[in-house]
Design an enzyme around this catalytic site. Structure first.
Site, PDB file in Angstrom:
ATOM      1  N   ASP A 204      37.219   8.914  -2.964  1.00 36.41           N
ATOM      2  CA  ASP A 204      37.587   9.706  -4.143  1.00 36.41           C
ATOM      3  C   ASP A 204      38.456  10.667  -3.979  1.00 36.41           C
ATOM      4  O   ASP A 204      38.734  11.292  -2.927  1.00 36.41           O
ATOM      5  CB  ASP A 204      35.878  10.567  -4.435  1.00 36.41           C
ATOM      6  CG  ASP A 204      35.961  10.969  -5.742  1.00 36.41           C
ATOM      7  OD1 ASP A 204      36.151  10.271  -6.727  1.00 36.41           O
ATOM      8  OD2 ASP A 204      36.032  12.397  -5.827  1.00 36.41           O
ATOM      9  N   GLU A 267      36.865   1.390  15.030  1.00 38.83           N
ATOM     10  CA  GLU A 267      35.738   1.337  16.063  1.00 38.83           C
ATOM     11  C   GLU A 267      34.914   0.440  15.942  1.00 38.83           C
ATOM     12  O   GLU A 267      33.797  -0.038  16.741  1.00 38.83           O
ATOM     13  CB  GLU A 267      35.216   2.849  16.406  1.00 38.83           C
ATOM     14  CG  GLU A 267      36.260   3.781  16.814  1.00 38.83           C
ATOM     15  CD  GLU A 267      35.490   5.143  16.695  1.00 38.83           C
ATOM     16  OE1 GLU A 267      34.222   5.518  16.219  1.00 38.83           O
ATOM     17  OE2 GLU A 267      36.460   6.186  16.521  1.00 38.83           O
TER      18      GLU A 267
HETATM   19  C1  BGC Z   1      35.881  10.117  -9.924  1.00 41.36           C
HETATM   20  C2  BGC Z   1      35.305  10.896 -11.040  1.00 41.36           C
HETATM   21  C3  BGC Z   1      34.699  12.312 -10.486  1.00 41.36           C
HETATM   22  C4  BGC Z   1      35.926  13.107  -9.983  1.00 41.36           C
HETATM   23  C5  BGC Z   1      35.507  14.242  -9.043  1.00 41.36           C
HETATM   24  C6  BGC Z   1      36.962  10.959  -9.468  1.00 41.36           C
HETATM   25  O1  BGC Z   1      38.310  10.605  -9.651  1.00 41.36           O
HETATM   26  O2  BGC Z   1      36.155   8.829 -10.122  1.00 41.36           O
HETATM   27  O3  BGC Z   1      34.226  10.361 -11.616  1.00 41.36           O
HETATM   28  O4  BGC Z   1      34.552  13.082 -11.710  1.00 41.36           O
HETATM   29  O5  BGC Z   1      36.564  12.092  -8.899  1.00 41.36           O
HETATM   30  O6  BGC Z   1      34.920  13.814  -7.966  1.00 41.36           O
END
Ligand code: BGC
Length: 557
Positions: A204, A267
């Site tokens: 993310d 790993e």
């Molecule tokens: C995710 C979102 C989230 C954000 C914060 C992003 O880009 O895809 O759904 O709200 O990150 O974590």
């Protein structure tokens, strides 16, 4: 596709937004039990892997993207033992499992943030996050002018006078990735899940971890980012794009982190892999994430943001293949996800705008659902014919549109509140999907469920359910099933290269070897298909060798 290439170079990965996929325990929220019960469906759909949005312990301020404990599953979704069982069962079905990892921030309820609050200004506990004194005579102004991706300032002040940084909601404080404990902790979390059998991670906000050490104000001429960095694609015709040196997006030092993560993945046996959610100004910048010693793949949002236009799509495809190919990485293709308007609804407008990473997509004019579905069918055949891997967002295989008329009283995305009720946020693409039956919950929850689905489903979704579409050869679901089957079996599809055929403006025709051509007609006239031995698959009826507007066909040549 070569038999020895690692799976992630050509995989079709199905995105499960866990809250909205399948509810096993009847509380109106999807969960691990629900996913397990639907593995046979995923197997019959023909996907190679599932990416599951965050399932960790979370107060759910951003539906799981605010993680309180990376080694626990939230009770709403299940337990670590159930996650292990899911991984094992998915593997038995030949499906790999990729959870989401959220390294940019934690929940404000994470033990580290709670310790930082308790310890006070100047404490070592605060160094794991980004705490600063404010500006102005009594420190009443935020430390800089950064803005939250969800609206409002990116800083919140505590009663003790210090401010902390949150590029997203205030419940999502940003970690300080200069701190060795932060680095060590995430490597340990990766090992925790790798040793439980996961095949990789979706990272993310992969481009956000490193901040400029001096935390300067934003560069001039930039606007608030929504989801992603500030893109400067001024001129769609000439595709002029330039990289902006930004104080918190896509900074070069971020790659060091991923070189270390790559070593952790290596790993473990069996081709574990990462996919980065990285918004980069240019394809070159994106390619930097997937160099040989870095991550394996990255989402290619340029494809999702392109308009429904042959020239635009072809330019995006060429740029992506060239830049990723130059570093030896496969391309990935994606049309929808849990953050953007579903593509049936984007394409179902007379004007489909090219879209910028620093905007939320605002559709123009009323929805023509039939047009949106027709184009989405063609787009699926284009995406699945391209070299590399592809992502399918749950419900896209059912042709679900965005739910644009959710009542304000049910909206839950933090964007709705943070924008002062000017941006309805992302709930419209997150409505629980219909499996069967003629009335809500459409098989999403079991019979006799104690609660209604967490977002209301449109009354007419029975006709879009898995049950209603199964066996109907004209349905979106059967198109996806056939396309995925053909893709698995055809030696030309998956990883590899393409060559464009000469076509009039508005028509795309790409050839892959051996003996495969995909034609997409984005013009307003019917197009005569090139010579072929058979039509392998078409997004609509092909009569007298003519491909109608907004249709696509796969040909054996
Ligand atoms: C995710 C979102 C989230 C954000 C914060 C992003 O880009 O895809 O759904 O709200 O990150 O974590």
């Amino acid at each position: 596709m070569s038999g020895t290439a690692p799976w992630w170079r050509s995989a079709v990965i199905y995105q499960i937004y866990i809250r909205s996929f399948a509810d096993g325990n009847g509380d109106g929220v999807g969960d691990i039990a629900g996913i397990r019960s639907r593995l046979p469906y995923l197997k019959s759909l023909g996907v190679d892997a599932i990416w599951i949005n965050p399932w960790y312990k979370s107060p759910m301020a951003d539906h799981g993207y605010d993680v309180a404990d990376f080694r626990e599953i939230d009770p709403l979704f299940g337990t670590v033992a159930e996650a292990e069982e899911l991984i094992e069962e998915a593997h038995r079905h030949g499906i790999r499992v990729i959870p989401d990892i959220v390294p940019n921030h934690t929940s404000d309820r994470h033990a580290w943030f709670q310790a930082a609050l308790a310890a006070g200004p100047g404490s070592p506990e605060r160094e794991r996050y980004v705490f600063r004194p404010g500006r102005g005579p009594d420190g009443a102004e935020p430390p800089n002018d950064w803005v939250s991706c969800f609206g409002g300032p990116a800083w919140t002040r505590l009663p003790d006078g210090e401010w902390y940084l949150h590029l997203f909601a205030p419940e999502q404080p940003d970690l300080n990735w200069e701190h060795p404990e932060v680095r060590a902790e995430f490597e340990s979390v990766l090992r925790f899940w790798f040793s439980r059998g996961v095949d990789g991670f979706r990272i993310d906000v992969a481009h956000g971890l490193i901040k400029h050490p001096e935390l300067p104000d934003l560069p001039p001429r930039t606007e608030p980012a929504v989801l992603g960095p500030l893109s400067r694609r001024e001129d769609a015709e000439e595709r002029v794009r330039q990289h902006v040196d930004h104080p918190h997006w896509d900074r070069d030092e971020v790659h060091e982190i991923y070189r270390a993560w790559r070593k952790v993945a290596d790993e473990f046996p069996g081709d574990r892999s990462f996919v980065a959610e990285a918004w980069a100004d240019t394809p070159e910048r994106l390619a930097a994430y997937v160099r040989r010693d870095g991550l394996h793949t990255a989402f290619n949002f340029d494809f999702l943001m392109a308009s429904w236009d042959a020239k635009d799509l072809r330019a995006v495809i060429d740029d992506s293949l060239a830049m990723l190919g130059a570093v030896g990485a496969p391309a990935t293709w994606v049309l929808s996800n849990h953050d953007v308007m579903r593509h049936v609804s984007r394409y179902g407008r007379r004007t489909v705008k090219r879209w910028l990473a620093n905007e939320r997509y605002e559709p123009e004019g009323p929805l023509d659902l039939e047009l949106g579905i027709r184009r989405a069918r063609a787009a699926a055949l284009l995406m699945l014919a391209l070299p590399g891997g592809a992502y399918v967002y749950q419900g896209e295989e059912l042709g679900l549109p965005e739910v644009e008329d959710l009542p304000e009283s049910v909206l839950q995305d933090p964007i709705w509140e943070r924008s002062g009720h000017t941006d309805r946020g992302r709930d419209g693409c997150r409505v629980p999907i219909p499996w069967s039956g003629q009335s809500a919950p459409f098989g999403f929850s079991p019979e006799g469920a104690s609660a209604a689905p967490w977002l209301p489903q449109p009354a007419d979704w029975g006709e879009r359910s898995v049950e209603a579409q199964t066996g109907d050869e004209t349905s979106m679901l059967e198109l996806y099933r056939r396309a995925l089957r053909t893709r698995r079996e055809h030696p030309a599809l998956g990883d590899g290269t393409l060559a464009w055929l000469d076509t009039p403006a508005g028509v795309l025709a790409l050839r892959r070897e051996p003996g495969f051509v995909c034609v997409v007609n984005l013009s307003s006239e019917a197009y005569r298909l090139p010579d072929h031995t058979s039509v392998l698959l078409a997004s609509g009826p092909v009569e007298d060798g003519l491909l109608a507007p907004d249709q696509a066909a796969w040909l054996a040549v």
